[in-house]
Design a protein around this motif. Structure first.
Motif, PDB file in Angstrom:
ATOM      1  N   ALA A  29       5.971   1.464  -6.876  1.00  0.00           N
ATOM      2  CA  ALA A  29       6.407   0.825  -8.191  1.00  0.00           C
ATOM      3  C   ALA A  29       6.564  -0.700  -7.995  1.00  0.00           C
ATOM      4  CB  ALA A  29       7.870   1.363  -8.538  1.00  0.00           C
ATOM      5  N   THR A  30       7.020  -1.080  -6.688  1.00  0.00           N
ATOM      6  CA  THR A  30       6.935  -2.294  -6.385  1.00  0.00           C
ATOM      7  C   THR A  30       5.631  -3.001  -6.678  1.00  0.00           C
ATOM      8  OG1 THR A  30       9.064  -2.348  -4.815  1.00  0.00           O
ATOM      9  CG2 THR A  30       7.512  -4.274  -4.708  1.00  0.00           C
ATOM     10  N   PHE A  31       4.458  -2.367  -5.890  1.00  0.00           N
ATOM     11  CA  PHE A  31       3.218  -2.742  -6.202  1.00  0.00           C
ATOM     12  C   PHE A  31       2.802  -3.137  -7.528  1.00  0.00           C
ATOM     13  CE2 PHE A  31      -1.292  -1.665  -6.671  1.00  0.00           C
ATOM     14  CZ  PHE A  31      -1.831  -2.776  -5.996  1.00  0.00           C
ATOM     15  N   ALA A  32       3.119  -1.842  -8.291  1.00  0.00           N
ATOM     16  CA  ALA A  32       2.635  -1.986  -9.772  1.00  0.00           C
ATOM     17  C   ALA A  32       3.222  -2.927 -10.551  1.00  0.00           C
ATOM     18  CB  ALA A  32       3.017  -0.522 -10.287  1.00  0.00           C
ATOM     19  N   ARG A  33       4.528  -3.499 -10.298  1.00  0.00           N
ATOM     20  CA  ARG A  33       5.229  -4.384 -11.036  1.00  0.00           C
ATOM     21  C   ARG A  33       4.640  -5.760 -10.545  1.00  0.00           C
ATOM     22  NH1 ARG A  33       9.622  -1.315 -10.103  1.00  0.00           N
ATOM     23  NH2 ARG A  33      10.239  -2.531  -8.326  1.00  0.00           N
ATOM     24  N   ASN A  34       4.178  -5.858  -9.056  1.00  0.00           N
ATOM     25  CA  ASN A  34       3.909  -7.236  -8.910  1.00  0.00           C
ATOM     26  C   ASN A  34       2.709  -7.733  -8.473  1.00  0.00           C
ATOM     27  OD1 ASN A  34       6.979  -8.317  -8.449  1.00  0.00           O
ATOM     28  ND2 ASN A  34       6.988  -6.436  -7.385  1.00  0.00           N
ATOM     29  N   LEU A  35       1.720  -6.690  -8.245  1.00  0.00           N
ATOM     30  CA  LEU A  35       0.306  -7.158  -7.905  1.00  0.00           C
ATOM     31  C   LEU A  35      -0.601  -6.609  -8.881  1.00  0.00           C
ATOM     32  CD1 LEU A  35       0.817  -6.251  -3.980  1.00  0.00           C
ATOM     33  CD2 LEU A  35       0.514  -8.467  -5.003  1.00  0.00           C
ATOM     34  N   ASP A  36      -1.816  -7.525  -8.895  1.00  0.00           N
ATOM     35  CA  ASP A  36      -2.847  -7.142  -9.746  1.00  0.00           C
ATOM     36  C   ASP A  36      -3.975  -6.343  -8.995  1.00  0.00           C
ATOM     37  OD1 ASP A  36      -5.291  -7.130 -11.423  1.00  0.00           O
ATOM     38  OD2 ASP A  36      -4.754  -9.241 -11.975  1.00  0.00           O
ATOM     39  N   LEU A  37      -4.437  -5.270  -9.459  1.00  0.00           N
ATOM     40  CA  LEU A  37      -5.316  -4.732  -8.649  1.00  0.00           C
ATOM     41  C   LEU A  37      -6.541  -5.273  -8.256  1.00  0.00           C
ATOM     42  CD1 LEU A  37      -5.175  -1.076 -10.512  1.00  0.00           C
ATOM     43  CD2 LEU A  37      -4.507  -1.709  -8.076  1.00  0.00           C
ATOM     44  N   ASP A  38      -7.067  -6.171  -9.399  1.00  0.00           N
ATOM     45  CA  ASP A  38      -8.368  -6.940  -9.138  1.00  0.00           C
ATOM     46  C   ASP A  38      -8.169  -8.112  -8.138  1.00  0.00           C
ATOM     47  OD1 ASP A  38      -9.574  -6.019 -11.480  1.00  0.00           O
ATOM     48  OD2 ASP A  38      -8.887  -7.345 -12.594  1.00  0.00           O
ATOM     49  N   GLU A  39      -6.956  -8.444  -7.899  1.00  0.00           N
ATOM     50  CA  GLU A  39      -6.780  -9.242  -6.663  1.00  0.00           C
ATOM     51  C   GLU A  39      -6.800  -8.578  -5.460  1.00  0.00           C
ATOM     52  OE1 GLU A  39      -3.106 -11.425  -7.138  1.00  0.00           O
ATOM     53  OE2 GLU A  39      -3.613 -12.531  -8.874  1.00  0.00           O
ATOM     54  N   VAL A  40      -6.336  -7.326  -5.504  1.00  0.00           N
ATOM     55  CA  VAL A  40      -6.199  -6.470  -4.387  1.00  0.00           C
ATOM     56  C   VAL A  40      -7.567  -6.219  -3.873  1.00  0.00           C
ATOM     57  CG1 VAL A  40      -5.647  -4.519  -3.177  1.00  0.00           C
ATOM     58  CG2 VAL A  40      -3.717  -5.621  -4.722  1.00  0.00           C
ATOM     59  N   GLU A  41      -8.477  -5.970  -4.708  1.00  0.00           N
ATOM     60  CA  GLU A  41      -9.792  -5.451  -4.559  1.00  0.00           C
ATOM     61  C   GLU A  41     -10.586  -6.859  -4.078  1.00  0.00           C
ATOM     62  OE1 GLU A  41     -13.782  -3.713  -6.935  1.00  0.00           O
ATOM     63  OE2 GLU A  41     -11.895  -3.785  -7.900  1.00  0.00           O
ATOM     64  N   GLU A  74     -11.322  -1.715  13.964  1.00  0.00           N
ATOM     65  CA  GLU A  74     -11.673  -3.141  13.911  1.00  0.00           C
ATOM     66  C   GLU A  74     -11.528  -3.672  12.311  1.00  0.00           C
ATOM     67  OE1 GLU A  74     -15.736  -3.213  15.164  1.00  0.00           O
ATOM     68  OE2 GLU A  74     -15.145  -2.108  17.161  1.00  0.00           O
ATOM     69  N   ARG A  75     -10.883  -2.967  11.616  1.00  0.00           N
ATOM     70  CA  ARG A  75     -10.548  -3.496  10.045  1.00  0.00           C
ATOM     71  C   ARG A  75      -9.594  -4.630  10.183  1.00  0.00           C
ATOM     72  NH1 ARG A  75      -8.745   1.330   6.850  1.00  0.00           N
ATOM     73  NH2 ARG A  75      -7.385   1.815   8.766  1.00  0.00           N
ATOM     74  N   THR A  76      -9.850  -5.622   9.264  1.00  0.00           N
ATOM     75  CA  THR A  76      -8.504  -6.561   9.119  1.00  0.00           C
ATOM     76  C   THR A  76      -7.241  -6.097   8.724  1.00  0.00           C
ATOM     77  OG1 THR A  76      -9.250  -7.364   6.829  1.00  0.00           O
ATOM     78  CG2 THR A  76     -10.480  -8.248   8.753  1.00  0.00           C
ATOM     79  N   LEU A  77      -6.407  -6.856   8.629  1.00  0.00           N
ATOM     80  CA  LEU A  77      -5.091  -6.261   8.157  1.00  0.00           C
ATOM     81  C   LEU A  77      -5.117  -6.268   6.734  1.00  0.00           C
ATOM     82  CD1 LEU A  77      -2.020  -5.739   8.435  1.00  0.00           C
ATOM     83  CD2 LEU A  77      -1.584  -8.295   8.226  1.00  0.00           C
ATOM     84  N   ASP A  78      -5.749  -7.279   5.990  1.00  0.00           N
ATOM     85  CA  ASP A  78      -5.960  -6.894   4.407  1.00  0.00           C
ATOM     86  C   ASP A  78      -6.653  -5.612   4.169  1.00  0.00           C
ATOM     87  OD1 ASP A  78      -4.463  -9.071   3.871  1.00  0.00           O
ATOM     88  OD2 ASP A  78      -6.203 -10.336   3.868  1.00  0.00           O
ATOM     89  N   GLU A  79      -7.686  -5.289   4.982  1.00  0.00           N
ATOM     90  CA  GLU A  79      -8.622  -3.997   4.902  1.00  0.00           C
ATOM     91  C   GLU A  79      -7.735  -2.863   5.034  1.00  0.00           C
ATOM     92  OE1 GLU A  79     -12.942  -5.441   5.855  1.00  0.00           O
ATOM     93  OE2 GLU A  79     -11.650  -4.843   7.591  1.00  0.00           O
ATOM     94  N   ARG A  80      -6.750  -2.919   6.035  1.00  0.00           N
ATOM     95  CA  ARG A  80      -5.880  -1.737   6.453  1.00  0.00           C
ATOM     96  C   ARG A  80      -4.711  -1.566   5.155  1.00  0.00           C
ATOM     97  NH1 ARG A  80      -5.506  -4.215  11.104  1.00  0.00           N
ATOM     98  NH2 ARG A  80      -3.405  -4.176  11.230  1.00  0.00           N
ATOM     99  N   ARG A  81      -4.391  -2.858   4.787  1.00  0.00           N
ATOM    100  CA  ARG A  81      -3.376  -2.714   3.880  1.00  0.00           C
ATOM    101  C   ARG A  81      -3.984  -2.190   2.244  1.00  0.00           C
ATOM    102  NH1 ARG A  81       0.088  -8.278   4.518  1.00  0.00           N
ATOM    103  NH2 ARG A  81       1.595  -7.463   6.094  1.00  0.00           N
ATOM    104  N   VAL A  82      -5.294  -2.447   1.993  1.00  0.00           N
ATOM    105  CA  VAL A  82      -5.898  -2.041   0.867  1.00  0.00           C
ATOM    106  C   VAL A  82      -5.889  -0.379   0.935  1.00  0.00           C
ATOM    107  CG1 VAL A  82      -8.051  -1.719  -0.544  1.00  0.00           C
ATOM    108  CG2 VAL A  82      -7.050  -4.179   0.089  1.00  0.00           C
ATOM    109  N   ALA A  83      -6.260   0.057   2.124  1.00  0.00           N
ATOM    110  CA  ALA A  83      -6.646   1.496   2.543  1.00  0.00           C
ATOM    111  C   ALA A  83      -4.884   2.002   2.480  1.00  0.00           C
ATOM    112  CB  ALA A  83      -7.035   1.621   3.936  1.00  0.00           C
ATOM    113  N   ALA A  84      -4.178   1.354   2.989  1.00  0.00           N
ATOM    114  CA  ALA A  84      -2.764   1.653   3.028  1.00  0.00           C
ATOM    115  C   ALA A  84      -2.133   2.046   1.423  1.00  0.00           C
ATOM    116  CB  ALA A  84      -1.827   1.096   3.537  1.00  0.00           C
ATOM    117  N   LEU A  85      -2.647   0.945   0.506  1.00  0.00           N
ATOM    118  CA  LEU A  85      -1.932   1.154  -0.764  1.00  0.00           C
ATOM    119  C   LEU A  85      -2.995   2.601  -1.630  1.00  0.00           C
ATOM    120  CD1 LEU A  85      -2.323  -2.550  -2.035  1.00  0.00           C
ATOM    121  CD2 LEU A  85      -0.293  -0.918  -2.004  1.00  0.00           C
TER     122      LEU A  85
END
Length: 103
Positions: A29-41, A74-85
């Motif tokens: 819910a926090t993610f949905a309120r605060n982040l844009d999916l296009d930015e994450v992609e 070997e993924r970056t933190l951002d890549e792992r976070r996208v997978a985590a989402l």
């Protein structure tokens, strides 16, 4: 006297799982309120800057737990976070489906 079903529902493992689902749902819910999916992609999202200070501790705990790297990852933190989402969304959908009574 309580029924066996009620006692099982109060077992520490059952309570921990319910707390985990609640935490996952709150993080989503926090993610949905605060982040844009296009930015994450597009990558390189400033999670800390996008999430408010009150919501950050729980959000970061859930996302960083899901994004933890194995020694051969070997993924970056951002890549792992996208997978985590993606994992987070699957967890919440599975919990929601499990909570709905069978028709």
């Amino acid at each position: 006297m309580t029924s066996p079903a009620a006692r099982l529902d109060r077992e520490p493992a059952a309570l921990a799982m319910r707390i985990g689902v609640v935490a996952a749902e709150a993080a989503l819910a926090t993610f949905a309120r605060n982040l844009d999916l296009d930015e994450v992609e597009d990558g390189e999202v400033d999670f800390r800057g996008a999430i408010g200070p009150a919501e950050w501790p729980l959000f970061s705990l859930v996302i960083d737990t899901l994004a933890e790297a194995s020694p051969d990852d070997e993924r970056t933190l951002d890549e792992r976070r996208v997978a985590a989402l993606n994992d987070l969304a699957r967890i919440c959908m599975a919990a929601k489906q499990k909570a709905q009574p069978a028709a």
